[in-house]
Design an enzyme around this catalytic site. Sequence first.
Site, short mmCIF file in Angstrom:
data_model
loop_
_atom_site.label_atom_id
_atom_site.label_comp_id
_atom_site.label_asym_id
_atom_site.label_seq_id
_atom_site.Cartn_x
_atom_site.Cartn_y
_atom_site.Cartn_z
N VAL A 1 -2.08 -2.88 16.56
CA VAL A 1 -1.57 -2.20 15.37
C VAL A 1 -1.37 -3.19 14.23
O VAL A 1 -1.05 -4.36 14.47
CB VAL A 1 -0.25 -1.45 15.71
CG1 VAL A 1 0.88 -2.41 16.03
CG2 VAL A 1 0.14 -0.48 14.62
N CYS A 2 -1.57 -2.72 13.01
CA CYS A 2 -1.28 -3.53 11.82
C CYS A 2 -0.55 -2.62 10.83
O CYS A 2 0.14 -1.69 11.26
CB CYS A 2 -2.57 -4.11 11.22
SG CYS A 2 -3.74 -2.88 10.60
N HIS A 3 -0.68 -2.87 9.56
CA HIS A 3 0.03 -2.05 8.57
C HIS A 3 -0.59 -0.66 8.44
O HIS A 3 0.09 0.34 8.57
CB HIS A 3 0.06 -2.76 7.21
CG HIS A 3 0.74 -1.97 6.14
ND1 HIS A 3 2.09 -1.73 6.14
CD2 HIS A 3 0.24 -1.35 5.04
CE1 HIS A 3 2.40 -0.99 5.09
NE2 HIS A 3 1.30 -0.76 4.41
#
Length: 108
Positions: free
Chosen positions: A60-62
Amino acid sequence: MEHISAAEAIELAAGESVLLDVREQWEWDQGHAPSARLLPMSRLEELASELPEDATLLVVCHSGQRSLQVTDALERAGYHAINVDGGMLAWQAAGGEIVTDGSQPPAV
């Protein structure tokens, strides 16, 4: 490449899967999932060998762009990695918990 929704990731992260947050430290400090482990994309080559080889890695990232790249790299390196569509924005919108307690990230 395998993708899952944030809602699915929330369920899997509560089990045996490892949630990898590939944002930078300053983004982590602004809010992260309580069970996440920080592995900034900028340090992937340096830290990837510390990842559990037998775990499902939820990446996951932004918003989902960096996690696509990291998921691809991890898959090519032999890990079972799954991209979380929509990143932490979708995680929060799906009701996922976010903490901003200033805690240090757990070791990868």
